[in-house]
Each structure stands twice: as structure tokens, then as C-alpha cells.
Design a protein around this motif. Sequence first.
Motif, PDB file in Angstrom:
ATOM      1  N   ALA A 111       0.831  -1.205   0.000  1.00 17.78           N
ATOM      2  CA  ALA A 111       0.000   0.000   0.000  1.00 17.78           C
ATOM      3  C   ALA A 111       0.865   1.254   0.000  1.00 17.78           C
ATOM      4  N   SER A 112       2.001   1.214   0.708  1.00 14.49           N
ATOM      5  CA  SER A 112       2.910   2.364   0.720  1.00 14.49           C
ATOM      6  C   SER A 112       3.467   2.632  -0.668  1.00 14.49           C
ATOM      7  N   ILE A 113       3.615   1.569  -1.460  1.00 17.57           N
ATOM      8  CA  ILE A 113       4.088   1.729  -2.834  1.00 17.57           C
ATOM      9  C   ILE A 113       2.962   2.247  -3.727  1.00 17.57           C
ATOM     10  N   MET A 114       1.803   1.564  -3.683  1.00 14.87           N
ATOM     11  CA  MET A 114       0.687   1.945  -4.558  1.00 14.87           C
ATOM     12  C   MET A 114       0.225   3.371  -4.292  1.00 14.87           C
ATOM     13  N   GLY A 115       0.288   3.810  -3.024  1.00 16.52           N
ATOM     14  CA  GLY A 115      -0.203   5.135  -2.678  1.00 16.52           C
ATOM     15  C   GLY A 115       0.567   6.263  -3.320  1.00 16.52           C
ATOM     16  N   GLN A 116       1.749   5.975  -3.851  1.00 10.20           N
ATOM     17  CA  GLN A 116       2.565   7.010  -4.492  1.00 10.20           C
ATOM     18  C   GLN A 116       2.215   7.208  -5.960  1.00 10.20           C
ATOM     19  N   PHE A 117       1.361   6.333  -6.512  1.00 13.23           N
ATOM     20  CA  PHE A 117       1.091   6.366  -7.940  1.00 13.23           C
ATOM     21  C   PHE A 117      -0.285   6.958  -8.213  1.00 13.23           C
ATOM     22  N   SER A 118      -0.382   7.702  -9.298  1.00 13.52           N
ATOM     23  CA  SER A 118      -1.662   8.255  -9.737  1.00 13.52           C
ATOM     24  C   SER A 118      -1.652   8.302 -11.256  1.00 13.52           C
ATOM     25  N   HIS A 119      -2.192   7.263 -11.850  1.00  7.08           N
ATOM     26  CA  HIS A 119      -2.216   7.160 -13.316  1.00  7.08           C
ATOM     27  C   HIS A 119      -3.375   6.252 -13.693  1.00  7.08           C
ATOM     28  N   GLN A 120      -4.017   6.555 -14.827  1.00  9.64           N
ATOM     29  CA  GLN A 120      -5.199   5.801 -15.220  1.00  9.64           C
ATOM     30  C   GLN A 120      -4.894   4.352 -15.555  1.00  9.64           C
ATOM     31  N   ASN A 121      -3.619   4.012 -15.819  1.00 10.42           N
ATOM     32  CA  ASN A 121      -3.252   2.633 -16.124  1.00 10.42           C
ATOM     33  C   ASN A 121      -2.484   1.973 -14.996  1.00 10.42           C
ATOM     34  N   ILE A 122      -2.566   2.534 -13.790  1.00 17.58           N
ATOM     35  CA  ILE A 122      -2.012   1.928 -12.577  1.00 17.58           C
ATOM     36  C   ILE A 122      -3.170   1.698 -11.621  1.00 17.58           C
ATOM     37  N   ILE A 123      -3.231   0.521 -11.010  1.00 18.61           N
ATOM     38  CA  ILE A 123      -4.327   0.216 -10.094  1.00 18.61           C
ATOM     39  C   ILE A 123      -4.372   1.262  -8.985  1.00 18.61           C
ATOM     40  N   ARG A 124      -5.561   1.786  -8.695  1.00 17.18           N
ATOM     41  CA  ARG A 124      -5.701   2.897  -7.749  1.00 17.18           C
ATOM     42  C   ARG A 124      -5.924   2.382  -6.330  1.00 17.18           C
ATOM     43  N   LEU A 125      -5.157   2.938  -5.394  1.00 19.52           N
ATOM     44  CA  LEU A 125      -5.323   2.608  -3.981  1.00 19.52           C
ATOM     45  C   LEU A 125      -6.379   3.529  -3.387  1.00 19.52           C
ATOM     46  N   GLU A 126      -7.448   2.937  -2.837  1.00 19.22           N
ATOM     47  CA  GLU A 126      -8.476   3.732  -2.176  1.00 19.22           C
ATOM     48  C   GLU A 126      -8.064   4.075  -0.748  1.00 19.22           C
ATOM     49  N   GLY A 127      -7.381   3.131  -0.077  1.00 21.39           N
ATOM     50  CA  GLY A 127      -6.956   3.388   1.294  1.00 21.39           C
ATOM     51  C   GLY A 127      -6.581   2.108   2.006  1.00 21.39           C
ATOM     52  N   VAL A 128      -6.294   2.236   3.289  1.00 17.21           N
ATOM     53  CA  VAL A 128      -5.876   1.087   4.101  1.00 17.21           C
ATOM     54  C   VAL A 128      -6.609   1.129   5.431  1.00 17.21           C
ATOM     55  N   VAL A 129      -6.650  -0.014   6.094  1.00 13.63           N
ATOM     56  CA  VAL A 129      -7.123  -0.128   7.468  1.00 13.63           C
ATOM     57  C   VAL A 129      -5.951  -0.638   8.283  1.00 13.63           C
ATOM     58  N   THR A 130      -5.396   0.208   9.153  1.00 16.17           N
ATOM     59  CA  THR A 130      -4.217  -0.177   9.944  1.00 16.17           C
ATOM     60  C   THR A 130      -4.428  -0.019  11.442  1.00 16.17           C
ATOM     61  N   LYS A 131      -5.414   0.791  11.844  1.00 17.36           N
ATOM     62  CA  LYS A 131      -5.578   1.115  13.268  1.00 17.36           C
ATOM     63  C   LYS A 131      -6.531   0.168  13.979  1.00 17.36           C
ATOM     64  N   PHE A 132      -6.905  -0.916  13.310  1.00 14.37           N
ATOM     65  CA  PHE A 132      -7.792  -1.893  13.903  1.00 14.37           C
ATOM     66  C   PHE A 132      -7.158  -3.268  13.780  1.00 14.37           C
ATOM     67  N   LYS A 133      -7.765  -4.252  14.398  1.00 14.07           N
ATOM     68  CA  LYS A 133      -7.160  -5.583  14.515  1.00 14.07           C
ATOM     69  C   LYS A 133      -6.899  -6.200  13.149  1.00 14.07           C
ATOM     70  N   HIS A 134      -7.875  -6.136  12.262  1.00 17.93           N
ATOM     71  CA  HIS A 134      -7.756  -6.774  10.953  1.00 17.93           C
ATOM     72  C   HIS A 134      -7.307  -5.742   9.910  1.00 17.93           C
ATOM     73  N   ALA A 135      -6.031  -5.827   9.514  1.00 15.04           N
ATOM     74  CA  ALA A 135      -5.495  -4.897   8.515  1.00 15.04           C
ATOM     75  C   ALA A 135      -6.047  -5.230   7.138  1.00 15.04           C
ATOM     76  N   MET A 136      -6.289  -4.195   6.330  1.00 16.96           N
ATOM     77  CA  MET A 136      -6.834  -4.376   4.985  1.00 16.96           C
ATOM     78  C   MET A 136      -6.220  -3.346   4.039  1.00 16.96           C
ATOM     79  N   ILE A 137      -6.128  -3.738   2.773  1.00 19.01           N
ATOM     80  CA  ILE A 137      -5.749  -2.822   1.689  1.00 19.01           C
ATOM     81  C   ILE A 137      -6.935  -2.759   0.736  1.00 19.01           C
ATOM     82  N   VAL A 138      -7.396  -1.549   0.428  1.00 22.39           N
ATOM     83  CA  VAL A 138      -8.593  -1.371  -0.396  1.00 22.39           C
ATOM     84  C   VAL A 138      -8.166  -0.691  -1.705  1.00 22.39           C
ATOM     85  N   THR A 139      -8.463  -1.355  -2.836  1.00 23.63           N
ATOM     86  CA  THR A 139      -8.139  -0.815  -4.151  1.00 23.63           C
ATOM     87  C   THR A 139      -9.403  -0.760  -5.007  1.00 23.63           C
TER      88      THR A 139
END
Length: 956
Positions: free
Chosen positions: A643-671
Motif C-alpha cells: 500500500a505504501s508503494i501503490m499510494g505514491q502512484f496516480s495514473h489511469q493505467n495503474i491500479i488505484r489505492l483507495e486506502g488502508v485499514v491499519t488502526k484496527f485488529k484486521h489490517a486491509m488494503i482497499v483498491t
Amino acid sequence: FTVISIRCCTFILFFYSFIFSSFKGVYISNLVVLFQWEVTQRTLNGSQFYTYSVCNVGEREQDNWLRTTFIQRRPAASRVFVELQFIVRDCNSFDATSLTCKETFNLFTSESDADVGTTFRKGQFKKVATIAPDEITSKNELRINTETRVVENLSRKGFYLAFQDIGACVALLSTRVYYKTCPATVKSLASFPETVAGGENQALREVSGVCVDNAVSEKLPRIYCTVDGEWVVPVGQCQCKPGYEEVKDACQECQPGFFKAVASGDKCELCPANTQRLSSGVLFCPCMDGFYRAPTDPSTGPCSGLPSAPRDLVATTTQLSAGKLLLTWSPPEDTGGRIDITYSIECQRCEGIVCQPCGEKIRYEPASTGLTDTKVSVSELDAHLNYTFIVEAHSGVSLFASQATILYPVSSDPPKITTMRVVERTSTSLSLSWDVSPRPRVPNTQVRPIRYELTFRKKDDNLDMTTYIVLILEKNSVQINDLAPGTAYLFRVQALSSDGSPGGSSIEEQFETSSEVIFGAAVGGAAMLFVVVVILFLRRRKRNSNSRQGPEDTYFSSSEQLKPLKTYVDPHTYEDPNVAVLKFATEIHPSHITKQKVIGAGEFGEVYRGILKVPARKEVAVAIKTLKPGYTEKQRQDFLSEASIMGQFSHQNIIRLEGVVTKFKHAMIVTEYMENGALDRYLKDHDGEFPSFQLVGMLRGIAAGMKYLSDMSYVHRDLAARNILVNNTLECKVSDFGLSRVLEDNPEGTYTTSGGKIPIRWTAPEAIAYRKFTSASDVWSFGIVMWEVMAFGERPYWDMSNHEVMKAINEAFRLPAPMDCPSTVYQLMLQCWLQDRSKRPRFGDIVNLLDKLLRSPDSLKTIADFDPRISIRLPSTSGSDGSPFRSVSEWLESIKMSQYSENFTCAGVVTMDHVLQMKNEDIKNIGVRLPGHLKRIAYSILGLKDQTSTLSVFAV
């Protein structure tokens, strides 16, 4: 062997030597035998051999040892193999009193720097393995077992092997101790020495080579020796020097009459035309006498002769009174074998017997030099003079000109007016003067003065009402008064003949009187004001531009193109990885996420399709990567690093990172959610459904995404169709950014990672050899992706092993063109697969080329050459084991078309003979409609017919 029984006293006896063989190594040791293990002579299949056996199954507490003599070790051989042939008797074949019977024995080793002789200490030996038979010998049948064990990490000058029996009935037939080597070899004109294979901790041993005699290399050639004693992945190659060519792993001199100019892998070439063929080993062939090479000609090209003189030079008068003529000629009879023939004209003016260059006033149409046509028009010639014209033929090798000459006499008309100019200008008057061409001086004659006729009028007058003023003048200057201010006048002047009539050529010029002082000042002031306004506007515009483009701008302008100012930051450089996540990714509260369905499984956990509903935003479909329970802190950090890598990219042909869940028990990456999933699976499911134009459009999107990553100095390292996602509009986006971390943290990551095998068939050869990845290695991977797309998800290199793939690539094999692949697209693939990474195109070049192809669809109509038996890896008349196909369903399964088995059965095509009789219309009639499937089956049948025909020829 030295045989020792710990239970009894120690007895030592050197009795018999085993015969040892070597396997890619050398003979290591002989064996000596003694006590407790008995030496027995046996006969097997008519041959006599000795065994070393022990069979004390009726006695308790057995501990019998058999030891080798000292085995000296070659310093580089840190890993040896021990191959044992032995027999173990079935314990069930003994009576019930043999309660201590075993069916295994143990192999031990001990290292030493010197031979200790008969000294034996059990504590110095280290266990290697327990040896168990695969087949046990009964009373009635003899079963010989062969087992091989590896002794690793040897470091001292030698070692001993020992065998411990603890109660088995065992006979040792032979022991073979060996190590493996990669044999001395010559590859790509580089000589590599015999090399001992490494151990498991050094799977590949790098070996430097030396170019053979008369060969050179820009880089030191290297190759890798595997643990199996095989050479793989040569890096760099030698090439024969100039004047030499490759012949059977050696460089030999070019034969007389042949040459080679540069170091390369090419053969010597035949000397070109008009060159000398004297000696061997030459870099180029010198020209024969009378033949030359132009300065721009390559030294490897033919030599040319000088052109002969132009022929049939003729002067034709076109306007004699105006001093014009036309020169024409024929080309040289001998051009010297060249096509770059040009002509030049030289003019000489003669007065009596004295000639001098004509000067710049003579005009030539179209020019006087560099002529390619055989004619030229000459004008502005003076009366009463003789002219000599010289036409010269030139070529690239002209050391001197070949000339044609003609004398042209001009009639005695009045001289020509050459130039007219203003001497002085006022608002009401103009002072003019003009020049005339020189007149020939004829002896004993009087030169008459020249008179001139000057005609002028206002330029703006109506031609029907124009007033002309004519002046007859005795000199070549005049002042005209009473003119209107700021008015243009047209002046024509012409010399008069002796009888007073106009003659010769005239000249017409336009001159203008000056304007009034006040008007001139006003115009000047307006001009100055305009200049000041323009300067202020430009300064303000520049100031506004600078204020908009500050140091935090995303883009800046360069001489090449707009490039991102932003550069990729490796999240692993942060001391606390959680800081990187918070910097580059948006935190999402888990209550805003709704999981709907499991759509896959990743390295760290399941992947869900779901809905993201953030307040004040429209809900969107998303993909949710989860972290499985029981994770470690390191696994959590590795999971979120993507997620730290994807969050640096912004291009229509790169998968977009919507966000992450880190402050709760079950971590998630949302794209963002990509409806059609992975590209390779999507293409397989729609085989043959898309035209080339649409496939190239998909490739253009992938290339644009990779150009963006490359401009950010990010190397993907795992570019493959399986890592490209497709949405419902068939837009392709690059995903999966986890491999960068694995490769950097794990020095062996070229071959294995925590996620499995590195995809060798997608990886550039230099990345495999050096574990160095660049954008150029990503370009190689993109070429493989292009092949996957044009082949509708076919597996690159089919069923070849990774070892076979590396070997084939090193031997210059490249994937053949897929079926119906445009030639331009396949040529781009080959450019991506160039061995020299510096010569591969950049992603910017790739995007530009694909854009050009999409703008010109006709460029995709030419199809690359296609061989079905190679390009889609179709079997011919047999399966993988070489036997003929036993059924139609087996054949269909081999070409991945088993979904049509029922169609063939219903149509009555139930044998391979029936298949061979089918035509394209028959395939359509049984229900095969997709173009890609239709072609695959048709090409397979074509391959079947070709192979059957070949087999018939061999049978005859």
C-alpha cells in the motif's frame, strides 16, 4: 575398509580394495576392509564380485563399524556424493529368536587434515544419514538397492566415511564417492575452465572466461555452473577480431579475396568490385589502380572510376538580343560505375586574346554547380564579347574534372543595364544612378557614347489613365524633381542603340519618396509605443507562469517532454514502516467497508469484492485484500508495504489505492475493483474474440502505465499478464507491487521468494544472471506480456522448464510470432528482447509506436510469419510420450480445445483418421464459431497432416 567392533577388542586388517569410479570428477580413494564385516566372494549374473557383510541378528547390542581409508579432497570440492549399492535381508526371514534384527544401517563422516592411520575414535564421526533399503531381500530372491547421499560443507584436506551396523543383516556391494564438475568448454568464443560445482548454499557458481585467440569482448565473459554440473546463463560473448571469422569455436583469418572490417559474429565478406584480392586476414580490400572510394563511401564498399567528359555540348541562342542562351549536353559515356554524377559550369569572358572569369553578374538557371540535369540557361551576357563555357562532370571520386568547352560569340547590341539605385531621397525628389556592362574595345575604331532612355510613372496610377514621363540621357545618372511626398514610382532604364532605338535589356525598379516629417515622427512614436506594450505583456506573462510553477509542482518542462517531478520513495527506507503507510495511504474506518464475496487468495490472505461507502462520497465497488489471522508483525509490515508503494502512484493505467485499514485488529488494503480480473485469464476465456486493433489498444494502456512508473524511477520486476487487471471497459491497469521488497531483501530472490518461484520466463537474462533490475529489464518483461496478449493468454515457452528457457534464450531463441500477430507488433517484441539492454526501446518509445499503429490501422494488416507447430506448441501425430493420439478427446485436450469433444462426437468424428479428413467448413459445421478456436483447430490439423506425410516418406 578399517573394520572396528566396539563391543570386542579392536582388530585392524587391510584386506581388499574396492574399485572406484568418478562422475564429472576424479578418483578419490580406495577402500580397505577388516574384521566383523566379513569379506565374501559372490557370483551374480556370471560375474564375480566381493561384498562386505555383517549378519549378527541373533546377538544383542550390536555396534559394528566399517571405515574407509583417508580420502583426500580437492580444495574446491566442498560437496561430495556417496553412492551405495547394498543388500538388506528381511528380518521376517529369521526365526523368532532374532529379536534384535534391524533393516537399516548408518553412514558417518569425519574430516581431518592428515591421515590418522588405524586410529579410530567414534566421537569424531558425524552422522550423515540412516540408510534404508527400498527393496528387502528374502530367502528366495536377491534385491540390490542403490542409494546416494550428499556430504556437504567439507573444508579440511580430507575425510573418512564410516558405516555403522546396529543389528542388521546387510551386505555392502560397492561404494562410489564422487563430486560434480562443469567440464571445460567453449561457448560464444569464450573458453571456460573445468569448475567444481557448488553446494546448496551456492546454487550458481560464477566463472569468468577468456576469449579464444583472435577474439575480443567488450565485457568479461561469464557463465554459471549449477550444482548439477551444467553450464547455464552465459553473460557476454566474444567476437572475432577484424580480419577473422568464427569457425568451430575458433577465429580463423579471412581467406584471400575476403575481408571483415569490424569485430563481430559475422562471416568474412567477398571483396567488392574493383578491389585488390591479395592477402588473407584483411580488414578491407584496397582499390585497384585507377579506382577510388569517395570520402563518404564505406571502406567495405566497391571502388569507382572517374567519369569521362560530358558529350555533345551545344549552345542554343534563345534571346540573342537579351544576352541569353541555353547550354545542353549528353552524360559521360563512362560514369565510373557511380550514380552520383553532377555537373558544374565555368564561364570565361574573352576580349581579344585575353580571357578572365565572367564574375558573379552572369546568371545561371537553375544553378552553375551541383546540376543533375544536362542543361542550363545562361543570361545577363554582354554584347561584343566572346565567352567560353566549360562543363565539368563530377562524382564522389572526382580528383579532377572532366570538361567540355564551347566558345559563344554574342552580337554587338547595346550594353546591358545591370543595377539601379537611389543616390539621394527627399520628399519631392529622387537622385538615381545605374551601372552598365563593359563594352569590348575593337582596335582602330571609335567608341561612341551611350545614351539611355528613362521612363517612370506613379505606381498607383490606373493603367488606363497612366502618364509616362520619358527622358533621354547622356549619362548613367539623373535627378528627378517635383515628385509627390511618400509616393512610390516605377523606373525603367534602357540603353539606346547607335541609331537611337532602344536595344539590349532593360531593368525596372521601384523607389519611393520620403514622407513628411510630422507623419514620420508620428509613425515612429507609434512603433515605439507598440514595442513597449509587447515587452510589458511578455514580462507579466512570464511572472504569472513562474508563480504558478513552484517547487511543489507535479510536472516541469524539459527539452524532451513533460516528466513527473515526483520520484518513487522506497517505503523500506523508513525506520518505522507504519510512518510510510500513513504518509502515502489514506486511513479508512472499517465501518465504511462492506465485504461481499471472496474473489481470490493472495500471499497474506483472502481477497474480497466489496463496497466502500465514505460519508459525502458516492459508494464505489472495491477489492479488499485482508491479512490472515495469526500473522507476525513482520508479515503485517510486508503486507502494508504494498500500500505504501501503490499510494505514491496516480495514473489511469495503474491500479488505484483507495486506502488502508491499519488502526484496527484486521489490517486491509482497499483498491479499485477491476470487473474482468487478471488479463491472462480474461484473454483465455475470450480466445479469438478480439481483433488485433483492440489487443494493441490494451498493450498501449499497459505501456503507458509502465512509462509512468519508469519516469518515477520505479522498477516493477514482476510484469506479467497475470499482474495486469482489466475493468469492464477493457482498460488495462498494472498491479502487484510486492516483488520489489522481496528481491531487495533476499539476495537469492532471483530464484525463490517467500511467495514461490520467481517467473524466469518473464525475466530478462541480465536480471537472472546479476539480480540487477532496471527499466530495461521491465521492457523485456513487457515484450513477454505483448506475446501473451497476442496469443490470448498462452503460457510463454509452453511446457519448457525454467532451465530449458534460460538455455534457449542464451542460445538466441526468441518466442515465435503468435497466430495472426501483426508483423509490426512482433518486430516490437523482438526489440524488447534484445540481449543488449541498452539497445531495447524505452517505454516512451513503445507508447509512441503503439499510438502510431493505432492511428494507422492499416499498419496492422501485414501478419508476421507463423508456424503452427512452433508458435502454439501443437503436437503433431503423437502425445507427449511420442505415441500416437489414442482418441480425438486426447488430441483436443492437448491443444486445449477439450470443450468441443462433444461437438466432434455428435458429428461422428470419433477417430484421428476422421480428423485428418476435416476441412475448415467441416470445423464450422460442428459448432466451432470463435475465430481463434477455429484457427487453432485448423492449424493443428494442418500440423497433423504435415507430420503424417513426413512419417510416410520416412517409411518408404
